[in-house]
Design a protein around this motif. Sequence first.
Motif, short mmCIF file in Angstrom:
data_model
loop_
_atom_site.label_atom_id
_atom_site.label_comp_id
_atom_site.label_asym_id
_atom_site.label_seq_id
_atom_site.Cartn_x
_atom_site.Cartn_y
_atom_site.Cartn_z
N ALA A 57 0.82 -1.21 0.00
CA ALA A 57 0.00 0.00 0.00
C ALA A 57 0.86 1.26 0.00
O ALA A 57 0.42 2.31 -0.48
N ILE A 58 2.08 1.16 0.52
CA ILE A 58 2.96 2.33 0.59
C ILE A 58 3.90 2.42 -0.60
O ILE A 58 4.06 3.48 -1.19
N VAL A 59 4.55 1.30 -0.96
CA VAL A 59 5.60 1.35 -2.00
C VAL A 59 5.17 0.76 -3.33
O VAL A 59 5.91 0.85 -4.30
N GLY A 60 3.99 0.16 -3.39
CA GLY A 60 3.58 -0.49 -4.64
C GLY A 60 4.49 -1.67 -4.92
O GLY A 60 4.67 -2.53 -4.07
N ASP A 61 5.10 -1.70 -6.11
CA ASP A 61 6.01 -2.80 -6.46
C ASP A 61 7.48 -2.38 -6.38
O ASP A 61 8.35 -3.06 -6.90
N ARG A 65 8.83 -0.23 9.18
CA ARG A 65 7.94 -1.00 10.06
C ARG A 65 7.15 -2.04 9.27
O ARG A 65 6.89 -3.14 9.75
N GLN A 66 6.78 -1.71 8.04
CA GLN A 66 6.05 -2.67 7.22
C GLN A 66 6.98 -3.78 6.70
O GLN A 66 6.56 -4.94 6.59
N VAL A 67 8.22 -3.45 6.39
CA VAL A 67 9.20 -4.49 6.03
C VAL A 67 9.40 -5.43 7.21
O VAL A 67 9.42 -6.66 7.04
N GLU A 68 9.53 -4.87 8.40
CA GLU A 68 9.71 -5.68 9.60
C GLU A 68 8.51 -6.61 9.81
O GLU A 68 8.68 -7.81 10.09
N ALA A 69 7.31 -6.10 9.65
CA ALA A 69 6.10 -6.92 9.81
C ALA A 69 6.02 -8.00 8.73
O ALA A 69 5.69 -9.15 9.01
N PRO A 90 8.38 6.33 -2.12
CA PRO A 90 9.05 5.42 -1.20
C PRO A 90 9.40 4.11 -1.88
O PRO A 90 8.76 3.71 -2.85
N ALA A 91 10.42 3.44 -1.34
CA ALA A 91 10.89 2.20 -1.94
C ALA A 91 11.72 1.41 -0.94
O ALA A 91 12.13 1.93 0.10
N VAL A 92 11.98 0.14 -1.31
CA VAL A 92 12.84 -0.74 -0.53
C VAL A 92 13.91 -1.30 -1.45
O VAL A 92 13.59 -1.88 -2.51
N ARG A 93 15.17 -1.12 -1.07
CA ARG A 93 16.30 -1.72 -1.80
C ARG A 93 16.86 -2.83 -0.92
O ARG A 93 17.20 -2.62 0.23
N GLU A 102 8.15 8.79 6.77
CA GLU A 102 7.81 7.87 5.70
C GLU A 102 8.81 6.72 5.64
O GLU A 102 8.42 5.56 5.46
N ALA A 103 10.09 7.01 5.82
CA ALA A 103 11.11 5.95 5.83
C ALA A 103 10.85 4.98 6.98
O ALA A 103 10.95 3.76 6.81
N LYS A 104 10.49 5.49 8.15
CA LYS A 104 10.19 4.64 9.30
C LYS A 104 8.95 3.80 9.06
O LYS A 104 8.88 2.63 9.43
N LEU A 105 7.93 4.38 8.43
CA LEU A 105 6.71 3.65 8.12
C LEU A 105 7.00 2.48 7.19
O LEU A 105 6.53 1.35 7.40
N VAL A 106 7.81 2.73 6.16
CA VAL A 106 8.21 1.65 5.25
C VAL A 106 8.98 0.57 6.00
O VAL A 106 8.71 -0.62 5.85
#
Length: 123
Positions: free
Chosen positions: A17-21, A75-79, A32-35, A69-73
């Motif tokens: 919901a936050i970063v899409g794909d 926390r979702q990676v952690e979950a 926002p994104a995850v590397r 926003e970085a912290k929110l991302v």
Amino acid sequence: MEEDFRAALLAWTGLAAIVGDRVDWGLRNGVPAVRLQVAGKSPFYTFSGRDGLTPYIVQADCFGRDFGEAKLVARQVEAGAASLARPTFQGSFIVGERDDEDTDGADQVLHRTSLDIRILHRA
């Protein structure tokens, strides 16, 4: 492991919901994104050879336009990492976290929370 872990994170609805794909190995495509990066891998061996279980350390860099926003991302990676399912994943644990900043191609400041995740993966 790489394909399985990325797919599991993309399937986590709170993160999607936050970063899409925008969850990729070695890449940051937008914010926002995850590397993701493998920071360590050490397969278990017995006297008969590899036993199929491999512990990994994965660094997940969670980017946002601001600190929140970085912290929110993150926390979702952690979950999402905590929800990894057997038999492929035998466990995942956050073993480190740090915050800093980066810049994009236009020299705009990006906030980053990096998570170090120990993942036990059965091949």
